[in-house]
Structure formats: C-alpha cells, structure tokens
Write a protein that holds these residues in place. Sequence first.
Motif, mmCIF file in Angstrom:
data_model
loop_
_atom_site.group_PDB
_atom_site.id
_atom_site.type_symbol
_atom_site.label_atom_id
_atom_site.label_comp_id
_atom_site.label_asym_id
_atom_site.label_seq_id
_atom_site.Cartn_x
_atom_site.Cartn_y
_atom_site.Cartn_z
ATOM 1 N N MET A 193 -30.770 4.514 -12.160
ATOM 2 C CA MET A 193 -29.575 5.672 -11.477
ATOM 3 C C MET A 193 -29.783 7.196 -11.302
ATOM 4 S SD MET A 193 -25.529 5.412 -11.296
ATOM 5 C CE MET A 193 -25.263 6.830 -11.661
ATOM 6 N N VAL A 194 -30.014 7.283 -10.095
ATOM 7 C CA VAL A 194 -30.429 8.952 -9.973
ATOM 8 C C VAL A 194 -29.511 9.152 -8.712
ATOM 9 C CG1 VAL A 194 -32.211 10.421 -8.664
ATOM 10 C CG2 VAL A 194 -33.581 8.456 -9.876
ATOM 11 N N PRO A 195 -28.221 9.831 -9.228
ATOM 12 C CA PRO A 195 -27.055 10.351 -8.631
ATOM 13 C C PRO A 195 -27.144 10.806 -7.082
ATOM 14 C CG PRO A 195 -26.934 10.825 -11.075
ATOM 15 C CD PRO A 195 -28.294 10.563 -10.214
ATOM 16 N N ASN A 196 -26.495 10.053 -6.030
ATOM 17 C CA ASN A 196 -26.854 10.168 -5.120
ATOM 18 C C ASN A 196 -28.026 9.767 -4.238
ATOM 19 O OD1 ASN A 196 -23.787 10.609 -4.370
ATOM 20 N ND2 ASN A 196 -23.865 11.861 -5.522
ATOM 21 N N GLN A 197 -28.851 9.323 -5.185
ATOM 22 C CA GLN A 197 -29.886 9.168 -4.677
ATOM 23 C C GLN A 197 -30.523 7.773 -4.707
ATOM 24 O OE1 GLN A 197 -32.966 12.988 -4.923
ATOM 25 N NE2 GLN A 197 -31.425 14.004 -5.847
ATOM 26 N N PRO A 198 -31.997 6.870 -4.257
ATOM 27 C CA PRO A 198 -32.437 5.945 -4.752
ATOM 28 C C PRO A 198 -32.386 5.665 -5.489
ATOM 29 C CG PRO A 198 -32.960 6.775 -2.254
ATOM 30 C CD PRO A 198 -32.297 7.977 -2.900
ATOM 31 N N ALA A 199 -32.285 4.559 -6.059
ATOM 32 C CA ALA A 199 -32.780 4.765 -7.906
ATOM 33 C C ALA A 199 -34.198 4.133 -7.888
ATOM 34 C CB ALA A 199 -31.521 3.099 -8.590
ATOM 35 N N LYS A 200 -34.989 4.459 -9.301
ATOM 36 C CA LYS A 200 -36.188 3.929 -9.453
ATOM 37 C C LYS A 200 -36.081 2.671 -10.419
ATOM 38 C CE LYS A 200 -38.624 7.240 -8.029
ATOM 39 N NZ LYS A 200 -39.193 8.153 -8.716
ATOM 40 N N ILE A 201 -37.190 1.893 -10.718
ATOM 41 C CA ILE A 201 -37.427 0.756 -11.087
ATOM 42 C C ILE A 201 -37.398 0.495 -12.055
ATOM 43 C CG2 ILE A 201 -37.905 -1.878 -11.336
ATOM 44 C CD1 ILE A 201 -35.835 -1.124 -9.132
ATOM 45 N N LEU A 202 -37.467 0.684 -13.317
ATOM 46 C CA LEU A 202 -38.005 1.091 -15.094
ATOM 47 C C LEU A 202 -38.752 -0.109 -14.838
ATOM 48 C CD1 LEU A 202 -38.052 2.466 -17.793
ATOM 49 C CD2 LEU A 202 -36.585 1.667 -18.198
ATOM 50 N N LEU A 203 -37.982 -1.534 -14.764
ATOM 51 C CA LEU A 203 -39.028 -2.890 -15.044
ATOM 52 C C LEU A 203 -37.721 -3.899 -14.546
ATOM 53 C CD1 LEU A 203 -36.833 -4.952 -17.377
ATOM 54 C CD2 LEU A 203 -37.650 -2.807 -19.156
ATOM 55 N N ARG A 204 -39.160 -4.766 -14.363
ATOM 56 C CA ARG A 204 -38.247 -6.182 -13.910
ATOM 57 C C ARG A 204 -39.078 -7.769 -14.240
ATOM 58 N NH1 ARG A 204 -41.055 -4.940 -9.223
ATOM 59 N NH2 ARG A 204 -39.032 -4.691 -7.548
ATOM 60 N N VAL A 205 -38.223 -8.055 -14.046
ATOM 61 C CA VAL A 205 -38.450 -9.848 -15.207
ATOM 62 C C VAL A 205 -38.337 -10.747 -13.973
ATOM 63 C CG1 VAL A 205 -37.276 -11.433 -17.128
ATOM 64 C CG2 VAL A 205 -36.820 -8.907 -17.270
ATOM 65 N N PRO A 206 -39.588 -11.314 -14.389
ATOM 66 C CA PRO A 206 -39.384 -12.892 -12.645
ATOM 67 C C PRO A 206 -38.869 -14.055 -13.673
ATOM 68 C CG PRO A 206 -41.533 -12.623 -14.961
ATOM 69 C CD PRO A 206 -39.990 -11.480 -15.322
ATOM 70 N N GLY A 207 -38.910 -14.630 -12.698
ATOM 71 C CA GLY A 207 -38.370 -15.995 -12.774
ATOM 72 C C GLY A 207 -36.595 -16.475 -12.509
ATOM 73 N N GLY A 208 -35.962 -14.893 -12.697
ATOM 74 C CA GLY A 208 -34.603 -15.001 -11.730
ATOM 75 C C GLY A 208 -33.949 -16.193 -12.552
ATOM 76 N N GLY A 209 -32.597 -16.417 -11.846
ATOM 77 C CA GLY A 209 -31.949 -17.230 -13.020
ATOM 78 C C GLY A 209 -30.769 -16.846 -14.116
ATOM 79 N N SER A 210 -30.985 -15.430 -14.221
ATOM 80 C CA SER A 210 -30.606 -15.263 -15.792
ATOM 81 C C SER A 210 -30.052 -13.875 -15.024
ATOM 82 C CB SER A 210 -32.268 -15.144 -16.753
ATOM 83 O OG SER A 210 -31.990 -14.337 -18.139
ATOM 84 N N GLU A 211 -30.423 -13.469 -16.387
ATOM 85 C CA GLU A 211 -29.453 -11.729 -16.859
ATOM 86 C C GLU A 211 -30.316 -10.640 -17.335
ATOM 87 O OE1 GLU A 211 -25.362 -12.162 -17.744
ATOM 88 O OE2 GLU A 211 -24.644 -14.165 -16.755
ATOM 89 N N LEU A 212 -30.100 -9.346 -17.253
ATOM 90 C CA LEU A 212 -30.645 -8.267 -18.058
ATOM 91 C C LEU A 212 -29.298 -7.446 -18.419
ATOM 92 C CD1 LEU A 212 -33.585 -6.857 -16.596
ATOM 93 C CD2 LEU A 212 -33.561 -8.736 -17.894
ATOM 94 N N THR A 213 -29.673 -7.796 -19.864
ATOM 95 C CA THR A 213 -28.177 -7.611 -20.979
ATOM 96 C C THR A 213 -29.051 -6.733 -21.591
ATOM 97 O OG1 THR A 213 -28.523 -10.073 -22.930
ATOM 98 C CG2 THR A 213 -27.191 -9.890 -19.939
#
Length: 475
Positions: free
Chosen positions: A413-433
């Motif tokens: 999170m970049v306060p009051n600006q667009p966020a940056k993506i740190l990582l992405r997990v494929p497949g969906g249907g889950s949760e990053l926790t």
Amino acid sequence: MTISRRDVLQLMFLGGGGAALAACGGGSSSSGGGAGGGGETPNTPGDGGGTPTPPPEPPPVARELPLRAGPLSGIGPLVDSGVDGVMIPEGFSLRLVATAGRQPVPGGPLFLWHPLPDGGAVFPMADGGWVYVSNSEFVPGGVGALRFGADGELVDAYPILKNTLINCAGGATPWGTWLSCEEIENGQVHECDPRGTPRQAQAHPAMGRFKHEAAAVDMATASVFMTEDEGDGRLYRFRSAGRVSAINGGEGLDLDNGVLQVLEVEGFENGAYMEDLESAREIRRVNWVDVQSPDEPQSRVRSRIQDGTGQGAPGTRFKGGEGIWIQYWPEGEQDTVSGFEHPLRAVVFFACKGDNRVHALDVDNDLIEVVFDNEQLISAGEDKFDDVDNLVVSPMGDVVVAEDGEAMRLMVMVPNQPAKILLRVPGGGSELTGPAFTPDGSRLYFSSQRAPSGATGILPLGRTYELTVPASFRV
C-alpha cells in the motif's frame, strides 16, 4: 497539471495555499483557515495609522495524515519464482517451508503442519533465530510454530495452542507472546508463548466475545485494538487496567482487567456507515464508547439493542474487519499533523473486506482516514482487489495487505497512491494469509490457505512460504 490532495496540503503548509488552490481550480481558502483566496492586504505598521500587525494565521488543518511509503514501493514487474507458479519481483526469492498434513522437519518429532493456515507473526529468539507462528482456521483450530536458526534453516516445528475453534488472525505483543483470535460468535482471545507448550496458553474473556479477527497492542496507551469479522462489525479497543507478569515471564498488559470499547467516527454513531468515500478519505475525529454487556457475544447484544430501542448499537459500522497492525515512528521522526496537538507517533492500519478499504487510525490524535480503496488506488493494468484480508507493517514501514479470491495478491500500500503488487499466487479459490516479516525485514512469511497439500498433494488445506527480500529494499 495534476496535483494531489497531499500536494495541496504541503503547499499550503509552506505558505503557498493560494497558489495551490489556484492550481487545482479553486478560489477559496480551506476550512482549516489556510492562507490565500481573499485578496485582502493586511494592515502594516508605519503607515501613520498605528494599526497593529495582526497575529499570524494558524496552520491549515490537515485533511490527510502525513503517511510515508516504504522501500517496497519501488519494486518492479513480477517474474516467475520457480515455486508453485508464484510470481515475485526480480531479485527476490521464494521457498516452500511447510505443507498442511506433512512434517515440516522430516525425521524430527511427529508434528504435522496444520490445515488452513491463517494469521501469523514472527518472534526473534535469543540465539539470533526466530519463530514464525501460524493460526489454523479449522475445526479444531489452534496455533503451530516453525523454529528457524540464525542461518535461516528450519530446525523445529510444534504446536503452541490446542482445543480452540477457527483461529483466524491475531497479533504479536510487545512482550513477546502471540494473541490468537477465534472467529466464532462466542470467540475469545488466547495468549500463547511462541517458545512454549499448549498448556501455557491462556484465554482472556475480558477482551470480549465476538468474531475476533486480529489484534494489535499499543503499550503507550495500554490498549489492544481488535477487528471483528462481521458485516456490521466494530473496531474494538481493550484498555488494560495495568501491567502484570506475562506467561513467558516478561511484563505485559493485564488482559483480564480493563474496559472494552468501540470506536465511533463523529457523525457516524450507533451503527452508521461511512458510505461516501470522498468524505471517508479525509481525516475525521473519533471517540471511544464503552460496549454494553461486554461478557456476552456482541452480535447478540447489537441485535437486542436494535430490537429494544429501534436504534443501532454503539460504534461505527465496519464491513468485515480483517487484518490490523500498528506502525510506529520514533522521536525525532514524527511528522506534525497540521492543526492537531500530537505528532504522528502510532497509526493503526486495519482492512475491511466488505468494502475493500484500509483505514488509518492516528492513536494519539483520535483521527481516522481511509487510505486505500478500490475506486482510485489501483495500479495501471491491475484488477480491483477482492476481499482484502490480513495486513502487516514491515520493519521498514511498508504496509502489506493480503487478498482473498481469484487474483490472490500481496500488495504494497502506497498511501493515497496506486498500490504495488508484491507477489501473485496462481489458481485462485484460496486466501493469502499470515504475512509477517522477520525483525530485520529480510524475510516475509505467508500462506496460500487452500493450496494443494497432504501426502498426495490433493487436499486443498494450505502451504506456507518464505519470501526473501533483497537488501536494497530494506533501507
């Protein structure tokens, strides 16, 4: 020319309020009494009239908290990590450290990593190593721990809490224990020793009975802030009555005696919701109100108040409270919050999945602001976030938010600006926790809660990973 609201405030603070407003197309001064806009020339001495010089105008009242981005805001595009298809920034590395239903340390004592790993935290150990603890959002629930040596090698794994239900998230205490939260109607907070055994864990009913999600402790105000995972949930504060000896031998807050309260944003009391985003994006004052019947499940208490009075129960409504963490600034690095009494010492960040907002609460000035939402703060080319969940603040000051759903990303999170993506997990249907950093910020642990697991790799019960952060992103 595009000027953000934060640019406007900075210009006004430096005495350029009129120029800033003109650049934005406005012609009037701010509600906080900023300079400019009137065109009047103040009287000055020496003109023969003896008119005194008027006192200087007060600084304009801030409309946003003076938050700063951390070094992870400078990450670039993602590349394949080579582990389970997870995408990470170039120069970072990833390893799998535990799989549900398997022994994290082969050949060691029989202990299987728990299903549905959820909230977590890292605790430093005296030998230079550390322990990562992780909740189990399962029936039964509990908490497991991974013990790492100073060289980062995984050397042990063991349980620290048993016989609980659906342990969702929680929070680390400054005295080195883990607060594990039950996400059930009658849920409690259980305190665990990351180095200890399940027999040492203690429940703290005084901290309320509700669908606990996460917790964050501020010693300066003797407060524990807690989120509630309900559509009409509240943000809670437990004000401790004092200090006691903790289960790990240290001195901690008394979590069995104190006052349980809910937050009310001025103008949004008794269950009201801040619907208008433009208004919610500007700081607003808050108050704390004692809860009614703190020893009863709060969802039932709210229903009883509504049925009996026709009015909502105390507290502003937050839709599906999730992760919570506190960021601190040491003396000498605390920015002024223009127009308010206290410098920025501590900010509580908390996420709400029902509206995909992240709020920032200034603890000392009692101010709140929405600092992330899906309508304006999305990186170019990225889909909107779906069910923001766990949240962590890195030692370097980066606010990292996890996401459930199909896209499954960790975002910076970049306060009051667009966020940056740190990582992405494929497949969906889950949760990053369970995102949690080591004290030096060199490693970030997290789980994909329903990734393939078990001896056969078929059961969707979760995997836990370690992301290594290069030194260049830790300064």
